[in-house]
Motif scaffolding. Structure first.
Motif, mmCIF file in Angstrom:
data_model
loop_
_atom_site.group_PDB
_atom_site.id
_atom_site.type_symbol
_atom_site.label_atom_id
_atom_site.label_comp_id
_atom_site.label_asym_id
_atom_site.label_seq_id
_atom_site.Cartn_x
_atom_site.Cartn_y
_atom_site.Cartn_z
ATOM 1 N N PRO A 67 31.836 9.171 23.052
ATOM 2 C CA PRO A 67 32.427 9.681 22.029
ATOM 3 C C PRO A 67 30.996 9.905 21.351
ATOM 4 C CG PRO A 67 33.272 7.304 21.714
ATOM 5 C CD PRO A 67 32.710 7.066 22.896
ATOM 6 N N ALA A 68 30.954 11.915 20.637
ATOM 7 C CA ALA A 68 29.907 11.404 19.809
ATOM 8 C C ALA A 68 29.951 11.164 18.799
ATOM 9 C CB ALA A 68 30.635 13.363 18.899
ATOM 10 N N ASN A 69 30.915 9.951 18.121
ATOM 11 C CA ASN A 69 30.964 9.062 17.168
ATOM 12 C C ASN A 69 31.512 8.035 17.030
ATOM 13 O OD1 ASN A 69 29.701 10.639 14.641
ATOM 14 N ND2 ASN A 69 31.644 12.677 15.075
ATOM 15 N N PRO A 70 30.791 6.697 17.876
ATOM 16 C CA PRO A 70 31.442 5.787 18.284
ATOM 17 C C PRO A 70 31.793 4.648 17.538
ATOM 18 C CG PRO A 70 28.973 5.830 18.977
ATOM 19 C CD PRO A 70 29.875 7.251 18.515
ATOM 20 N N ASN A 71 32.726 3.758 17.844
ATOM 21 C CA ASN A 71 32.857 2.998 17.034
ATOM 22 C C ASN A 71 32.820 1.879 17.169
ATOM 23 O OD1 ASN A 71 35.305 3.035 18.341
ATOM 24 N ND2 ASN A 71 36.683 3.971 16.873
ATOM 25 N N GLY A 72 32.642 1.439 18.400
ATOM 26 C CA GLY A 72 32.244 0.155 18.976
ATOM 27 C C GLY A 72 34.098 -0.306 19.928
ATOM 28 N N ARG A 278 51.020 6.867 16.388
ATOM 29 C CA ARG A 278 51.835 5.445 16.060
ATOM 30 C C ARG A 278 50.497 4.792 16.771
ATOM 31 N NH1 ARG A 278 54.374 9.366 14.689
ATOM 32 N NH2 ARG A 278 52.375 8.833 13.235
ATOM 33 N N GLY A 279 50.274 4.793 17.953
ATOM 34 C CA GLY A 279 49.254 3.477 18.376
ATOM 35 C C GLY A 279 48.361 4.129 17.714
ATOM 36 N N VAL A 280 47.563 4.931 17.455
ATOM 37 C CA VAL A 280 46.137 5.401 16.388
ATOM 38 C C VAL A 280 46.590 4.868 14.912
ATOM 39 C CG1 VAL A 280 44.948 6.944 15.715
ATOM 40 C CG2 VAL A 280 45.765 7.676 18.420
ATOM 41 N N GLU A 281 46.958 4.456 14.557
ATOM 42 C CA GLU A 281 47.457 3.802 13.578
ATOM 43 C C GLU A 281 48.191 2.957 13.333
ATOM 44 O OE1 GLU A 281 50.342 7.596 11.077
ATOM 45 O OE2 GLU A 281 52.012 5.696 11.663
ATOM 46 N N PHE A 282 48.691 1.993 14.728
ATOM 47 C CA PHE A 282 48.015 0.595 14.709
ATOM 48 C C PHE A 282 46.633 0.275 15.010
ATOM 49 C CE2 PHE A 282 47.499 -2.459 18.306
ATOM 50 C CZ PHE A 282 47.841 -3.439 17.562
ATOM 51 N N LEU A 283 46.012 1.095 15.678
ATOM 52 C CA LEU A 283 44.607 0.763 15.611
ATOM 53 C C LEU A 283 43.456 1.128 14.242
ATOM 54 C CD1 LEU A 283 44.006 2.752 18.759
ATOM 55 C CD2 LEU A 283 44.095 -0.110 19.045
ATOM 56 N N ARG A 284 44.134 1.619 13.650
ATOM 57 C CA ARG A 284 43.523 1.915 12.217
ATOM 58 C C ARG A 284 43.956 0.377 11.947
ATOM 59 N NH1 ARG A 284 45.180 7.020 11.253
ATOM 60 N NH2 ARG A 284 43.399 8.021 12.431
ATOM 61 N N GLN A 285 45.109 0.527 11.433
ATOM 62 C CA GLN A 285 45.459 -0.796 10.684
ATOM 63 C C GLN A 285 45.107 -2.091 11.090
ATOM 64 O OE1 GLN A 285 48.389 -0.361 7.441
ATOM 65 N NE2 GLN A 285 46.802 -1.897 7.638
ATOM 66 N N MET A 286 44.766 -2.280 12.181
ATOM 67 C CA MET A 286 44.320 -3.691 12.743
ATOM 68 C C MET A 286 42.370 -3.288 12.592
ATOM 69 S SD MET A 286 46.728 -5.695 14.074
ATOM 70 C CE MET A 286 45.489 -6.308 15.008
ATOM 71 N N GLY A 287 42.392 -2.886 12.084
ATOM 72 C CA GLY A 287 40.304 -2.339 12.232
ATOM 73 C C GLY A 287 39.737 -2.363 13.381
ATOM 74 N N PHE A 288 40.001 -1.609 14.553
ATOM 75 C CA PHE A 288 40.096 -1.827 15.586
ATOM 76 C C PHE A 288 38.952 -0.052 15.749
ATOM 77 C CE2 PHE A 288 43.270 -4.143 17.212
ATOM 78 C CZ PHE A 288 42.648 -5.674 17.468
ATOM 79 N N GLY A 290 37.477 1.023 13.111
ATOM 80 C CA GLY A 290 36.228 0.434 11.760
ATOM 81 C C GLY A 290 37.047 -0.395 10.945
ATOM 82 N N PRO A 291 36.619 -0.317 9.659
ATOM 83 C CA PRO A 291 37.228 -0.795 8.897
ATOM 84 C C PRO A 291 37.955 -0.065 8.033
ATOM 85 C CG PRO A 291 34.821 -0.151 8.032
ATOM 86 C CD PRO A 291 34.717 0.024 9.440
ATOM 87 N N VAL A 292 38.979 -0.851 7.753
ATOM 88 C CA VAL A 292 40.693 -0.238 7.101
ATOM 89 C C VAL A 292 40.382 0.555 5.872
ATOM 90 C CG1 VAL A 292 42.855 -0.808 6.359
ATOM 91 C CG2 VAL A 292 41.461 -2.449 7.905
ATOM 92 N N SER A 552 46.901 2.545 3.555
ATOM 93 C CA SER A 552 45.784 3.362 3.576
ATOM 94 C C SER A 552 45.848 4.811 4.098
ATOM 95 C CB SER A 552 44.923 2.536 4.378
ATOM 96 O OG SER A 552 44.253 1.425 3.663
ATOM 97 N N GLU A 553 45.090 5.495 4.256
ATOM 98 C CA GLU A 553 45.388 6.399 4.873
ATOM 99 C C GLU A 553 45.335 6.726 5.806
ATOM 100 O OE1 GLU A 553 44.293 11.230 4.050
ATOM 101 O OE2 GLU A 553 42.989 10.630 3.067
#
Length: 576
Positions: A67-72, A278-288, A290-292, A552-553
């Motif tokens: 990815p252009a902006n990897p989040n690890g 919804r899966g992306v929102e799950f990843l975001r909420q869980m902090g996977f 990056g920071p919430v 969180s947005e």
């Protein structure tokens, strides 16, 4: 000569790059349970001109561009195909594009098919899967992601495989073949679409012959739920012959173990992958990812009544004729909120929660919802029902239920004169108000008071319901938070919900960590599906009661009202 050598070097570099992009999972001659009829190839490869089966016997990983902006983080993409093939090319492409844009390193995993002979249908795929996870983890430093931020996204049989990887990493699928097998094979999360063969009525590789219901139908015991079992987001269509009850049973096991999870069930949807966002929102909420992000007060997001053209306040009962009235209670009223631009003739009645002790139709629950719906061109009726709870031996909900049945009749009686449809009315409530919405949806044929005038000759049934973290639904939480989390079979639905012949479909949204357990919504969803009533359900990982107040947005708590509108739209309730 110099140019020829340069050309050879370039060819070698290109071949090297191609070798890095495709990595075979097993060393030569060491693949367990090799069977002559099995191949490892996407169906697009098989159909290509010049395909040779003997060149495609070994499971492999196919790495996509970083990815252009990897989040690890890294996501293993797992196709479905009944364990007969790997066929989800379109999904693999969509997942890769969506997740790479979120900063996730993606890798396609192609396992052996068709089903092995003389072994469980999943055995060789499971062996390939455990080995693939080890290989991915071994590549973490080189490819720039965290070895403890590896997840899967999957479909159908691929989701059965993903569940094996998610719940059984401490059970070896094969005997060690080299040093790579010293690396752990657990994954850190899973987005699981339409898992097949999960219940015992379909675990041999067929659709669920009893649709996931029956006293002798249970979750397949191949899933061990060991100590490395990871958080999951489970997605399933309500009409999937590979029963969505498999997903609800998996969700129940995760809740028993305190493992954060989400469950997204879609009314009327067949076998398929739904709700990638919804899966992306799950990843975001869980902090996977990056920071919430910072949590925002919902009242700061829905501040304006600019979309409301008319406001009308009315009493619910004629003066002096309120049944079972207690002087300690407020006098109930309703409010019409008519939009500036009427885009649908449907009507949404809504009220807030408050434990049947208080009720505020202008708080952070009801006010944003009515403003949101007004902005969609929908008429909203808010209700201030009687509170606090009645004394004198009445149930906590009795007087509120009387008020709601009366409100539905009033709204029906006035709908046509306002240019609205008296046969398109829904109810929506939060917490205790969610309990009250369930009363309105499931028990409209049971009168809560004796008729007092002509309005009471009208029916009080509704066409849909919205339950936002409904409380007091199961027997272990009738008077408060759910003692068992609603997870036990003995935790049954409370008797006030009669599920009569007018019971309407619903959409539920519930925090996974809500002390008024998400199983309140899940078990009602299961009950409705058993009755042939197709509903939506969304649970939100890590979220507690009143999950939307601060959110969180880009998370499900922030966008939850969109789930309500999507349900109303998909069901055709708001179409004119």
């Amino acid at each position: 000569m110099r140019r020829f050598l340069a050309f050879l070097l370039l060819c070698c570099l290109q071949l090297s790059a191609l070798a890095i992009e495709r990595q075979y999972v097993w060393p030569e001659g060491k693949m367990p349970h090799r069977q002559a009829h099995q191949i490892a190839a996407m169906t697009s490869e098989v159909s290509a001109k010049g395909f040779r089966a003997d060149d495609n016997r070994v499971a492999y990983l196919e790495w996509y561009d970083a990815p252009a902006n990897p989040n690890g983080s890294c996501m293993i993409l797992i196709s479905g195909g009944s364990y007969m093939c790997c066929c989800d090319m379109r999904l693999i492409k969509e997942w890769n594009e969506t997740l790479t844009a979120q900063g996730v390193q993606c890798v396609n995993f192609v396992y052996r098919t068709p089903r092995p002979e003389g072994l469980p249908i999943y055995q060789t795929a499971w062996e390939d899967g455990q080995r693939a996870v080890r290989l991915v983890r071994s590549q973490a430093a080189e490819r720039g992601f965290d070895p403890e931020k590896i997840g899967t996204i999957s479909m159908s049989a691929g989701s059965h495989l993903a569940l094996l990887l998610a719940t059984n990493s401490q059970t070896p699928a094969y005997e060690k073949v080299d040093k790579l097998d010293d690396i752990p094979c657990h994954i850190n999360w899973a987005i699981v679409n339409a898992p097949a063969y999960v219940t015992t009525d379909g675990e041999t590789g067929t659709p669920a012959i009893r649709d996931g219901y029956g006293t002798d139908v249970a979750l397949s015991d191949v899933f061990k739920f060991d100590e490395k079992t990871c958080p999951m987001s489970l997605h399933h269509g309500g009409k999937d012959p590979y029963t969505p009850n498999g997903s609800t049973l998996v969700y129940r096991e995760l809740r028993k173990r305190g493992i954060p999870a989400e469950l997204h069930l879609y009314a009327d949807k067949p076998h398929g992958a739904f709700g990638l966002e919804r899966g992306v929102e799950f990843l975001r909420q869980m902090g996977f990812l990056g920071p919430v992000g910072e949590e925002i007060d919902i009242m700061d997001r829905f501040t304006s009544d600019a979309d409301r053209a008319q406001y009308i306040k009315q009493p619910v009962w004629p003066e002096g004729r309120i049944p079972d009235f207690r002087e300690s209670q407020n006098v109930p009223y309703l409010e019409w909120h008519i939009p500036a631009e009427l885009k649908t003739r449907a009507i949404q009645i809504l009220w807030s929660g408050g434990a049947y002790v208080r009720n505020n139709p202008d708080n952070y629950e009801a006010a944003p919802a009515r403003r949101y719906l007004n902005s969609k061109g929908m008429t909203v009726v808010t209700v201030n029902h009687r509170a606090p709870r009645p004394e004198g031996g009445l149930d906590k909900h009795t007087t509120a239920w009387q008020d709601i049945q009366r409100v539905i009749r009033i709204v029906r009686s006035q709908a046509a004169e306002r240019g609205l449809d008296p046969n398109r009315i829904g109810v929506m409530g939060f917490s205790a108000g969610g309990h009250l919405s369930l009363m309105g949806v499931t028990s409209s044929r049971h009168q809560s008071y004796l008729p007092i005038d002509d309005i009471d000759k009208l029916p009080c049934n509704v066409q849909w319901g919205v339950g936002i973290y409904p409380a007091y639904v199961l027997s272990d939480g009738i008077d408060g938070g759910n003692k068992n989390g609603g997870n036990l079979d003995s935790d049954i639905i409370a008797p006030e919900f009669s599920f009569d012949l007018d019971t309407a479909p619903m959409v539920f949204v519930h925090g996974d960590a809500d002390p008024y357990a998400a199983m309140n919504s899940v078990k009602v969803w299961e009950k409705m599906r058993a009755m042939g009533i197709q509903s939506d359900l969304h649970t939100l990982a890590l979220r507690k009661h009143t999950f939307m107040h601060y959110a969180s947005e880009g998370t499900g708590s922030y966008t939850y009202l969109d789930r309500v509108w999507e349900f109303l739209t998909a069901k055709g309730f708001v179409s004119d």
